[in-house]
Design a protein around this motif. Sequence first.
Motif, PDB file in Angstrom:
ATOM      1  N   SER A  36       0.741  -1.245   0.010  1.00  0.00           N
ATOM      2  CA  SER A  36      -0.014   0.048  -0.016  1.00  0.00           C
ATOM      3  C   SER A  36       1.026   1.347   0.189  1.00  0.00           C
ATOM      4  O   SER A  36       0.395   2.500   0.437  1.00  0.00           O
ATOM      5  N   LEU A  37       1.999   1.140  -0.500  1.00  0.00           N
ATOM      6  CA  LEU A  37       2.917   2.242  -0.494  1.00  0.00           C
ATOM      7  C   LEU A  37       3.346   2.791   0.912  1.00  0.00           C
ATOM      8  O   LEU A  37       3.467   4.199   0.872  1.00  0.00           O
ATOM      9  N   ARG A  38       3.062   2.069   2.017  1.00  0.00           N
ATOM     10  CA  ARG A  38       3.349   2.578   3.277  1.00  0.00           C
ATOM     11  C   ARG A  38       4.611   2.870   3.595  1.00  0.00           C
ATOM     12  O   ARG A  38       4.981   3.349   4.524  1.00  0.00           O
ATOM     13  N   ASP A  39       5.810   2.345   2.776  1.00  0.00           N
ATOM     14  CA  ASP A  39       7.262   2.656   3.085  1.00  0.00           C
ATOM     15  C   ASP A  39       7.771   3.902   2.449  1.00  0.00           C
ATOM     16  O   ASP A  39       7.497   4.765   2.563  1.00  0.00           O
ATOM     17  N   GLY A  91      -7.461  -3.013 -12.852  1.00  0.00           N
ATOM     18  CA  GLY A  91      -7.487  -3.123 -11.444  1.00  0.00           C
ATOM     19  C   GLY A  91      -8.545  -2.093 -10.796  1.00  0.00           C
ATOM     20  O   GLY A  91      -8.945  -1.116 -11.625  1.00  0.00           O
ATOM     21  N   ARG A  92      -9.307  -2.393  -9.925  1.00  0.00           N
ATOM     22  CA  ARG A  92     -10.136  -1.686  -9.260  1.00  0.00           C
ATOM     23  C   ARG A  92      -9.616  -1.308  -7.962  1.00  0.00           C
ATOM     24  O   ARG A  92      -8.677  -1.728  -7.276  1.00  0.00           O
ATOM     25  N   ARG A  93     -10.653  -0.302  -7.098  1.00  0.00           N
ATOM     26  CA  ARG A  93     -10.102  -0.202  -5.582  1.00  0.00           C
ATOM     27  C   ARG A  93     -10.161  -1.642  -4.706  1.00  0.00           C
ATOM     28  O   ARG A  93      -9.162  -1.696  -3.902  1.00  0.00           O
ATOM     29  N   ALA A  94     -11.320  -2.238  -4.979  1.00  0.00           N
ATOM     30  CA  ALA A  94     -11.207  -3.616  -4.071  1.00  0.00           C
ATOM     31  C   ALA A  94     -10.148  -4.231  -4.045  1.00  0.00           C
ATOM     32  O   ALA A  94      -9.533  -4.567  -5.311  1.00  0.00           O
ATOM     33  N   CYS A  95      -9.662  -4.857  -3.281  1.00  0.00           N
ATOM     34  CA  CYS A  95      -8.614  -6.249  -3.007  1.00  0.00           C
ATOM     35  C   CYS A  95      -7.168  -5.572  -3.213  1.00  0.00           C
ATOM     36  O   CYS A  95      -6.208  -6.490  -3.289  1.00  0.00           O
ATOM     37  N   GLY A  96      -6.973  -4.461  -3.646  1.00  0.00           N
ATOM     38  CA  GLY A  96      -5.666  -3.623  -3.833  1.00  0.00           C
ATOM     39  C   GLY A  96      -4.884  -4.359  -4.804  1.00  0.00           C
ATOM     40  O   GLY A  96      -3.619  -4.708  -4.817  1.00  0.00           O
ATOM     41  N   LEU A  97      -5.330  -4.707  -6.011  1.00  0.00           N
ATOM     42  CA  LEU A  97      -4.641  -5.472  -7.408  1.00  0.00           C
ATOM     43  C   LEU A  97      -4.712  -4.303  -8.326  1.00  0.00           C
ATOM     44  O   LEU A  97      -5.548  -3.824  -8.607  1.00  0.00           O
ATOM     45  N   ALA A  98      -3.806  -4.494  -9.253  1.00  0.00           N
ATOM     46  CA  ALA A  98      -3.404  -3.508 -10.438  1.00  0.00           C
ATOM     47  C   ALA A  98      -2.594  -4.314 -11.280  1.00  0.00           C
ATOM     48  O   ALA A  98      -1.562  -5.195 -11.082  1.00  0.00           O
ATOM     49  N   VAL A  99      -2.775  -3.902 -12.556  1.00  0.00           N
ATOM     50  CA  VAL A  99      -1.725  -4.323 -13.860  1.00  0.00           C
ATOM     51  C   VAL A  99      -1.610  -3.134 -14.565  1.00  0.00           C
ATOM     52  O   VAL A  99      -2.519  -2.466 -14.879  1.00  0.00           O
ATOM     53  N   PHE A 100       0.034  -2.780 -14.551  1.00  0.00           N
ATOM     54  CA  PHE A 100       0.490  -1.691 -15.160  1.00  0.00           C
ATOM     55  C   PHE A 100       1.048  -2.379 -16.630  1.00  0.00           C
ATOM     56  O   PHE A 100       1.771  -3.393 -16.507  1.00  0.00           O
ATOM     57  N   THR A 101       1.210  -1.401 -17.544  1.00  0.00           N
ATOM     58  CA  THR A 101       2.045  -1.887 -18.836  1.00  0.00           C
ATOM     59  C   THR A 101       2.978  -0.706 -19.338  1.00  0.00           C
ATOM     60  O   THR A 101       2.647   0.459 -19.015  1.00  0.00           O
ATOM     61  N   ALA A 102       3.885  -1.124 -19.966  1.00  0.00           N
ATOM     62  CA  ALA A 102       4.808  -0.167 -20.556  1.00  0.00           C
ATOM     63  C   ALA A 102       4.093   0.462 -21.719  1.00  0.00           C
ATOM     64  O   ALA A 102       3.053  -0.028 -22.177  1.00  0.00           O
ATOM     65  N   PRO A 103       4.553   1.584 -22.180  1.00  0.00           N
ATOM     66  CA  PRO A 103       3.694   2.292 -23.192  1.00  0.00           C
ATOM     67  C   PRO A 103       3.485   1.518 -24.723  1.00  0.00           C
ATOM     68  O   PRO A 103       2.590   1.640 -25.339  1.00  0.00           O
ATOM     69  N   ARG A 104       4.672   0.709 -24.858  1.00  0.00           N
ATOM     70  CA  ARG A 104       4.465  -0.081 -26.163  1.00  0.00           C
ATOM     71  C   ARG A 104       3.481  -1.065 -26.071  1.00  0.00           C
ATOM     72  O   ARG A 104       3.061  -1.945 -26.971  1.00  0.00           O
ATOM     73  N   PHE A 156      -7.642   2.939  -0.210  1.00  0.00           N
ATOM     74  CA  PHE A 156      -8.184   3.631   0.834  1.00  0.00           C
ATOM     75  C   PHE A 156      -8.279   5.262   0.210  1.00  0.00           C
ATOM     76  O   PHE A 156      -8.277   5.549  -0.873  1.00  0.00           O
ATOM     77  N   ALA A 157      -7.955   6.152   1.063  1.00  0.00           N
ATOM     78  CA  ALA A 157      -8.152   7.684   0.943  1.00  0.00           C
ATOM     79  C   ALA A 157      -7.189   7.898  -0.335  1.00  0.00           C
ATOM     80  O   ALA A 157      -6.149   7.492  -0.315  1.00  0.00           O
ATOM     81  N   SER A 158      -7.522   8.822  -1.517  1.00  0.00           N
ATOM     82  CA  SER A 158      -6.918   9.111  -2.311  1.00  0.00           C
ATOM     83  C   SER A 158      -6.335   7.945  -3.206  1.00  0.00           C
ATOM     84  O   SER A 158      -5.158   7.908  -3.864  1.00  0.00           O
ATOM     85  N   TRP A 159      -6.964   6.691  -3.217  1.00  0.00           N
ATOM     86  CA  TRP A 159      -6.332   5.607  -3.881  1.00  0.00           C
ATOM     87  C   TRP A 159      -6.135   5.807  -5.355  1.00  0.00           C
ATOM     88  O   TRP A 159      -5.070   5.263  -5.727  1.00  0.00           O
ATOM     89  N   TRP A 160      -7.110   6.175  -6.063  1.00  0.00           N
ATOM     90  CA  TRP A 160      -6.959   6.439  -7.362  1.00  0.00           C
ATOM     91  C   TRP A 160      -5.723   7.392  -7.638  1.00  0.00           C
ATOM     92  O   TRP A 160      -5.104   7.107  -8.651  1.00  0.00           O
ATOM     93  N   TRP A 161      -5.432   8.491  -7.105  1.00  0.00           N
ATOM     94  CA  TRP A 161      -4.539   9.396  -7.320  1.00  0.00           C
ATOM     95  C   TRP A 161      -3.222   8.738  -7.037  1.00  0.00           C
ATOM     96  O   TRP A 161      -2.381   9.007  -7.782  1.00  0.00           O
ATOM     97  N   GLN A 162      -3.155   8.037  -6.052  1.00  0.00           N
ATOM     98  CA  GLN A 162      -1.811   7.456  -5.551  1.00  0.00           C
ATOM     99  C   GLN A 162      -1.294   6.197  -6.601  1.00  0.00           C
ATOM    100  O   GLN A 162      -0.212   6.302  -7.028  1.00  0.00           O
TER     101      GLN A 162
END
Length: 226
Positions: free
Chosen positions: A7-10, A56-69, A35-41
């Motif tokens: 959760s980027l707490r570090d 990814g959605r807010r629930a469950c704290g999961l996401a997939v990011f991709t490189a621009p290509r 939680f608070a400001s999750w989308w911005w973070q």
Amino acid sequence: MSYNIRSLRDDPEAVARVVRALRPDVLCLQEVPRFASWWWQRRRLARACGMRIAAGRRACGLAVFTAPRVRRVARRFHLLSREPGLHRRGLAVAVLRVDGLPLIAASTHLDLADEPRLRHVGEVLALLERAGARYRAPVVLTGDINEEPDGPAWGRLAARFQDAHAVAPEGDALTFSAARPDRRIDGVFADRAVRVLGCGVPTDPDLLADYPGATDHRPVLARLEL
């Protein structure tokens, strides 16, 4: 690449430095802020990593990011069955085109408790079977399994997919904790149609110095050929 970022707490800047140094085409995350400001973070982290949010959605704290290509074709998010008294679990799925080739990348974070963890593995496998058939694409599942390779949930995943580190070990095996690694509980699991060239925790000295400050897990990087 699979990475539990707590959760980027570090140190979010250390997380971004690790990602930028490893330059993954696909980054599958667990414990993303919810939680608070999750989308911005999440957006700020994606920008800092030079990547885009693919799923990814807010629930469950999961996401997939991709490189621009990498091009996103579709995305899905699934809630797994509820277990009273425990954190709700899910599955984030991104349907992608990488160099024109199809790929399904998925991220999950399984339970600490044995019974729901094994049950949720069955649900994840069923969901990914349907996704693979629908989009005619190989699947790569990543995640914090919260179990070592000799456990039944991990074993069921390894029976269906290739345990990428077991197939082509590269770097270090141990993923937790970042400060004193003594367990392999994070993994990358690839369809048999995907060639695994190497997989493990990168051990460049600069990265090793950043790992303990970034989060409590170490990243798992897999080199895959479609």
